[in-house]
Design a protein around this motif. Structure first.
Motif, PDB file in Angstrom:
ATOM      1  N   LEU A   5       0.902  -1.182  -0.011  1.00  0.00           N
ATOM      2  CA  LEU A   5      -0.070   0.059  -0.074  1.00  0.00           C
ATOM      3  C   LEU A   5       0.719   1.347   0.073  1.00  0.00           C
ATOM      4  N   ILE A   8       2.110   1.938  -3.372  1.00  0.00           N
ATOM      5  CA  ILE A   8       1.048   2.251  -4.330  1.00  0.00           C
ATOM      6  C   ILE A   8       1.171   4.053  -4.062  1.00  0.00           C
ATOM      7  N   VAL A   9       1.002   4.370  -3.028  1.00  0.00           N
ATOM      8  CA  VAL A   9       0.768   5.832  -2.636  1.00  0.00           C
ATOM      9  C   VAL A   9       1.893   6.521  -2.715  1.00  0.00           C
ATOM     10  N   ASN A  10       3.252   5.817  -2.805  1.00  0.00           N
ATOM     11  CA  ASN A  10       4.567   6.420  -2.596  1.00  0.00           C
ATOM     12  C   ASN A  10       4.853   7.183  -1.472  1.00  0.00           C
ATOM     13  N   TRP A  60      -9.973  14.248  -5.841  1.00  0.00           N
ATOM     14  CA  TRP A  60     -10.902  12.982  -5.264  1.00  0.00           C
ATOM     15  C   TRP A  60     -11.390  13.246  -3.935  1.00  0.00           C
ATOM     16  N   PHE A 200      -0.779   8.552 -11.496  1.00  0.00           N
ATOM     17  CA  PHE A 200      -1.110   7.327 -10.837  1.00  0.00           C
ATOM     18  C   PHE A 200      -0.880   7.750  -9.342  1.00  0.00           C
ATOM     19  N   SER A 201      -0.023   8.407  -9.024  1.00  0.00           N
ATOM     20  CA  SER A 201       0.080   8.568  -7.715  1.00  0.00           C
ATOM     21  C   SER A 201      -0.935   9.422  -7.127  1.00  0.00           C
ATOM     22  N   VAL A 203      -4.045   9.648  -8.310  1.00  0.00           N
ATOM     23  CA  VAL A 203      -5.205   8.852  -8.409  1.00  0.00           C
ATOM     24  C   VAL A 203      -5.278   8.046  -6.858  1.00  0.00           C
ATOM     25  N   SER A 204      -4.235   7.241  -7.070  1.00  0.00           N
ATOM     26  CA  SER A 204      -4.049   6.278  -6.096  1.00  0.00           C
ATOM     27  C   SER A 204      -4.237   6.868  -4.482  1.00  0.00           C
ATOM     28  N   ARG A 205      -3.490   7.985  -4.200  1.00  0.00           N
ATOM     29  CA  ARG A 205      -3.797   8.718  -3.151  1.00  0.00           C
ATOM     30  C   ARG A 205      -5.040   9.293  -2.766  1.00  0.00           C
ATOM     31  N   LEU A 207      -7.847   8.041  -3.910  1.00  0.00           N
ATOM     32  CA  LEU A 207      -8.866   6.933  -3.627  1.00  0.00           C
ATOM     33  C   LEU A 207      -8.454   6.286  -2.286  1.00  0.00           C
ATOM     34  N   VAL A 208      -7.297   6.173  -1.928  1.00  0.00           N
ATOM     35  CA  VAL A 208      -7.018   5.540  -0.429  1.00  0.00           C
ATOM     36  C   VAL A 208      -7.114   6.421   0.592  1.00  0.00           C
TER      37      VAL A 208
END
Length: 254
Positions: A5, A8-10, A60, A200-201, A203-205, A207-208
């Protein structure tokens, strides 16, 4: 799984935990005040991530909060004004985002925090500008909100200044802000994609961290007490000034 995880969020574990707490608290404030989610996160989290990386994540989070609050916002909002503000904001977003991408990271941090403090102090002082109540004022406010959103994602505070000028009831102000932020999210996504900021970062951050944000918004709505409503807005603005001021001092001295 935790390591996956974080990849993914770096973010590091400490950064992840701190950011989760920040968005939860900001969500609570958004839940009972109707605004300041992005401003609070920008003022606090700018020490973790630069504004250009926070902006796509905030898109988001604002969308998630607006969806949760949209039902009441749609019923209470001044829809004509909200749509006009969104039209103006759409025109201003590219310029604000261009400034963010063109400036050095430290400079964009300072500008973002200074914008937050200026807008918060303006609202605390109950600044009212009669010109804003005109049609040119409506679209001009929207354009300025778009520029500030592209720069620091705090266009909602500019819109709040517009609502103050029209002496709208608190319920209508809250609804108009919610509707503006929801509709504005749709048009701003186009700009974020065009500038390549929504990566991508982001979007992933987004959504998380939408999960703790939504929890905060839910709690904020539940904690709202109509009898104490007059104290909520000044409290949020004072907190906002304190956070942005601390971040500005830290950024300047670093």
């Amino acid at each position: 799984m935790i390591d996956r995880l974080l990849d993914i969020v770096n973010l590091t574990g400490q950064e992840f935990a701190l950011l989760a707490v920040i968005v939860l608290v900001a969500g609570i404030v958004r839940g009972f005040s109707g605004f300041a989610l992005s401003a609070l996160i920008m003022a606090s989290a700018v020490i973790i991530l630069p504004p250009v990386e926070l902006i796509p994540m905030l898109w988001w989070l604002e969308l998630s909060a607006s969806v949760l609050m949209l039902k009441g916002g749609w019923a209470d909002a001044d829809r004509t004004a909200a749509i006009g503000l969104v039209i103006g904001s759409t025109a201003g977003w590219p310029l604000g985002l261009w400034l963010t991408l063109s400036l050095p990271v430290e400079t964009s941090k300072i500008i973002a925090l200074a914008v937050i403090i200026t807008l918060a102090v303006s609202q605390l002082s109950k600044l009212k500008l009669p010109f804003l109540a005109t049609k040119p004022g409506l679209y001009g406010t929207g354009i300025l909100a778009g520029i500030v959103s592209g720069l620091a994602h705090v266009g909602g505070m500019v819109v709040a200044l517009y609502v103050l000028a029209s002496d709208a009831p608190a319920r209508q102000m809250r609804g108009s802000l919610v509707l503006f932020l929801f509709l504005g999210s749709i048009t701003s996504m186009v700009t974020l994609l065009a500038f390549g900021v929504m990566d991508f970062s982001g979007v992933s951050r987004g959504l998380v961290f939408a999960l703790p944000t939504l929890l905060g918004v839910y709690l904020g709505q539940k904690l709202f007490t109509p009898g104490l409503a007059q104290y909520y807005r000044p409290f949020c603005l004072v907190l906002l000034c304190a956070l942005a001021g601390a971040g500005l001092i830290r950024t300047t001295l670093s």
